[in-house]
Design a protein around this motif. Structure first.
Motif, short mmCIF file in Angstrom:
data_model
loop_
_atom_site.label_atom_id
_atom_site.label_comp_id
_atom_site.label_asym_id
_atom_site.label_seq_id
_atom_site.Cartn_x
_atom_site.Cartn_y
_atom_site.Cartn_z
N ASN A 1 -53.35 -46.00 54.62
CA ASN A 1 -53.47 -45.04 55.71
C ASN A 1 -52.23 -44.15 55.76
OD1 ASN A 1 -55.92 -46.12 56.47
ND2 ASN A 1 -55.01 -47.56 57.90
N GLY A 2 -52.47 -42.85 55.90
CA GLY A 2 -51.37 -41.91 56.02
C GLY A 2 -50.98 -41.26 54.72
N TYR A 3 -51.54 -41.72 53.62
CA TYR A 3 -51.22 -41.13 52.32
C TYR A 3 -52.47 -40.47 51.76
CZ TYR A 3 -46.79 -43.54 52.52
OH TYR A 3 -45.56 -43.96 52.92
N ARG A 4 -52.32 -39.24 51.29
CA ARG A 4 -53.45 -38.47 50.79
C ARG A 4 -53.28 -38.13 49.32
NH1 ARG A 4 -55.57 -34.78 55.56
NH2 ARG A 4 -54.25 -35.44 57.27
N THR A 5 -54.41 -37.95 48.66
CA THR A 5 -54.41 -37.46 47.28
C THR A 5 -54.86 -36.00 47.30
OG1 THR A 5 -54.89 -39.62 46.31
CG2 THR A 5 -55.41 -37.69 44.99
N VAL A 6 -53.99 -35.13 46.83
CA VAL A 6 -54.32 -33.71 46.71
C VAL A 6 -54.40 -33.37 45.23
CG1 VAL A 6 -53.45 -31.36 47.06
CG2 VAL A 6 -53.35 -33.02 48.92
N ARG A 7 -55.37 -32.59 44.85
CA ARG A 7 -55.56 -32.23 43.45
C ARG A 7 -55.12 -30.80 43.18
NH1 ARG A 7 -60.97 -35.78 43.14
NH2 ARG A 7 -59.90 -37.70 42.53
N VAL A 8 -54.37 -30.64 42.08
CA VAL A 8 -53.99 -29.32 41.61
C VAL A 8 -54.99 -28.92 40.53
CG1 VAL A 8 -52.15 -27.90 40.65
CG2 VAL A 8 -51.57 -29.91 42.01
N VAL A 9 -55.70 -27.84 40.76
CA VAL A 9 -56.76 -27.41 39.84
C VAL A 9 -56.33 -26.12 39.16
CG1 VAL A 9 -59.19 -26.80 39.60
CG2 VAL A 9 -58.48 -28.45 41.36
N PHE A 10 -56.20 -26.19 37.84
CA PHE A 10 -55.88 -25.01 37.03
C PHE A 10 -57.15 -24.56 36.31
CE2 PHE A 10 -51.88 -27.38 37.16
CZ PHE A 10 -50.96 -26.40 37.49
N ASP A 11 -57.46 -23.28 36.40
CA ASP A 11 -58.54 -22.70 35.60
C ASP A 11 -57.92 -21.70 34.63
OD1 ASP A 11 -61.56 -23.31 36.49
OD2 ASP A 11 -60.24 -23.48 38.23
N ILE A 12 -58.13 -21.95 33.34
CA ILE A 12 -57.59 -21.11 32.26
C ILE A 12 -58.76 -20.33 31.68
CG2 ILE A 12 -56.24 -21.11 30.14
CD1 ILE A 12 -55.62 -24.15 30.88
N VAL A 13 -58.84 -19.05 31.98
CA VAL A 13 -60.05 -18.26 31.69
C VAL A 13 -59.72 -17.10 30.76
CG1 VAL A 13 -62.02 -17.07 32.70
CG2 VAL A 13 -60.82 -18.84 34.03
N PHE A 14 -60.48 -16.98 29.66
CA PHE A 14 -60.27 -15.87 28.71
C PHE A 14 -61.60 -15.28 28.26
CE2 PHE A 14 -56.09 -17.78 28.27
CZ PHE A 14 -55.27 -16.68 28.13
N HIS A 15 -61.55 -13.98 27.99
CA HIS A 15 -62.69 -13.34 27.34
C HIS A 15 -62.84 -13.94 25.95
CE1 HIS A 15 -65.09 -10.20 25.38
NE2 HIS A 15 -65.48 -9.84 26.60
N LEU A 16 -64.06 -14.10 25.50
CA LEU A 16 -64.29 -14.79 24.22
C LEU A 16 -63.59 -14.10 23.05
CD1 LEU A 16 -66.68 -13.15 22.42
CD2 LEU A 16 -68.08 -14.00 24.30
N LYS A 17 -63.36 -12.77 23.15
CA LYS A 17 -62.67 -12.06 22.07
C LYS A 17 -61.15 -12.26 22.12
CE LYS A 17 -66.10 -8.50 21.07
NZ LYS A 17 -66.35 -7.04 20.93
N SER A 18 -60.67 -12.91 23.17
CA SER A 18 -59.23 -13.19 23.28
C SER A 18 -58.91 -14.66 23.03
CB SER A 18 -58.72 -12.79 24.67
OG SER A 18 -58.87 -11.42 24.89
N TRP A 19 -59.91 -15.47 22.82
CA TRP A 19 -59.69 -16.90 22.63
C TRP A 19 -58.84 -17.21 21.40
CZ3 TRP A 19 -61.68 -22.10 23.61
CH2 TRP A 19 -62.12 -22.28 24.93
N ILE A 20 -59.21 -16.63 20.28
CA ILE A 20 -58.58 -17.00 19.01
C ILE A 20 -57.32 -16.18 18.78
CG2 ILE A 20 -58.88 -17.16 16.51
CD1 ILE A 20 -61.87 -17.43 16.97
N ILE A 21 -56.23 -16.90 18.51
CA ILE A 21 -54.97 -16.28 18.10
C ILE A 21 -54.53 -16.95 16.81
CG2 ILE A 21 -54.24 -15.56 20.41
CD1 ILE A 21 -52.58 -18.11 20.58
N LYS A 22 -53.38 -16.60 16.31
CA LYS A 22 -52.91 -17.13 15.03
C LYS A 22 -52.83 -18.65 15.06
CE LYS A 22 -49.23 -16.59 11.61
NZ LYS A 22 -47.96 -15.91 11.31
#
Length: 201
Positions: free
Chosen positions: A90-111
Motif C-alpha cells: 500500500n502506498g507504492y505505485r507502478t508507473v510505466r514509461v512508454v516510448f513510441d519510436i515511429v518512422f516512415h517506412l522509407k526512413s527505416w533502413i540506414i547504413k
C-alpha cells in the motif's frame, strides 16, 4: 511523493537529461538524406549543438499521430501511464514509461542498421535495470516491447519500462521508514488501530 506530484519531474528529466543529451538518438531523429539512400548513416553527421530544437519537432511528451506521408521522417514520443498500486504494498505505485519510436517506412533502413532498433538500443541502455536520476524507488525495469503499425506508411516500436513510486501520504509530522518487504501501513488502518486500542484501555 503523493498525488502524482513526481510525474512532471520524471517526464522532464527523461526528456531533458536523457533523450536530448543522447546525440545518437537525436541524430537518428534529425538527419535524413536528400534522396532515398539505404547506405545513409545519420550517425556520421556532426553533433547537434542545440538539441532543444528537437522538442515538439521530433520528440514529444505526449501521444502523436504521424503527419502527412510526404514528410517521410520519424519521431519519438514519451508518455507516462499506469499508476496502479503494487500488490501487498500500500502506498507504492507502478508507473510505466512508454516510448513510441515511429518512422516512415522509407526512413527505416540506414547504413547496416534500422533506425527504430538503433533508438531502441539507446533507450534500453539508459532504462533497462538502471538507476536513472529520477524520484523513484529502486531501479527502472524493462516491461515489454512490440513492433507496431501507426498508419499505412509509418511503422515503429513501442517499448515500456516500469518505475516504482512512493505515493504514501504523510499522516504524521515524523517521517516513517517503510520496508518494501512487508505490507506497508496506510493512514486509515493506523488511526483505526489507535481508536481500538483506546477503547480497550
Amino acid at each position: 511523493m503523493a498525488y502524482y506530484e513526481e510525474l512532471d519531474e520524471i517526464l522532464n528529466v527523461i526528456i531533458s537529461q536523457y533523450i536530448l543529451t543522447n546525440q545518437n538518438i537525436c541524430k537518428l531523429l534529425y538527419y535524413y538524406p536528400k534522396d532515398y539512400d539505404l547506405s545513409y548513416d545519420p550517425l556520421a553527421n556532426e553533433d547537434i549543438e542545440d538539441t532543444s530544437k528537437l522538442l515538439l519537432d521530433c520528440i514529444y511528451p505526449l501521444p502523436k499521430s504521424p503527419d502527412a506521408e510526404t514528410e517521410q521522417k520519424g519521431f519519438l514520443t514519451v508518455v507516462l501511464t499506469g499508476g496502479d498500486y503494487m500488490k501487498n504494498q500500500n502506498g507504492y505505485r507502478t508507473v510505466r514509461v512508454v516510448f513510441d519510436i515511429v518512422f516512415h517506412l522509407k526512413s527505416w533502413i540506414i547504413k547496416k542498421s534500422f533506425r527504430p532498433y538503433r533508438i531502441l538500443s539507446e533507450l534500453d541502455k539508459m532504462f533497462n535495470n538502471q538507476n536513472p536520476d529520477l524520484p523513484i524507488i529502486g531501479l527502472s525495469r524493462y516491461y515489454d516491447f512490440n513492433v507496431k503499425d501507426y498508419s499505412s506508411a509509418y511503422y515503429g516500436i513501442q517499448v515500456i519500462y516500469d518505475l516504482t513510486l512512493n505515493s504514501n501520504i504523510d499522516c504524521f509530522p515524523e517521517p516513517k521508514n517503510i520496508n518494501l518487504n512487508k505490507e506497508a501501513e496506510t493512514c486509515k488502518p493506523f488511526y483505526a488501530s489507535r481508536i481500538l486500542k483506546g477503547k480497550q484501555n
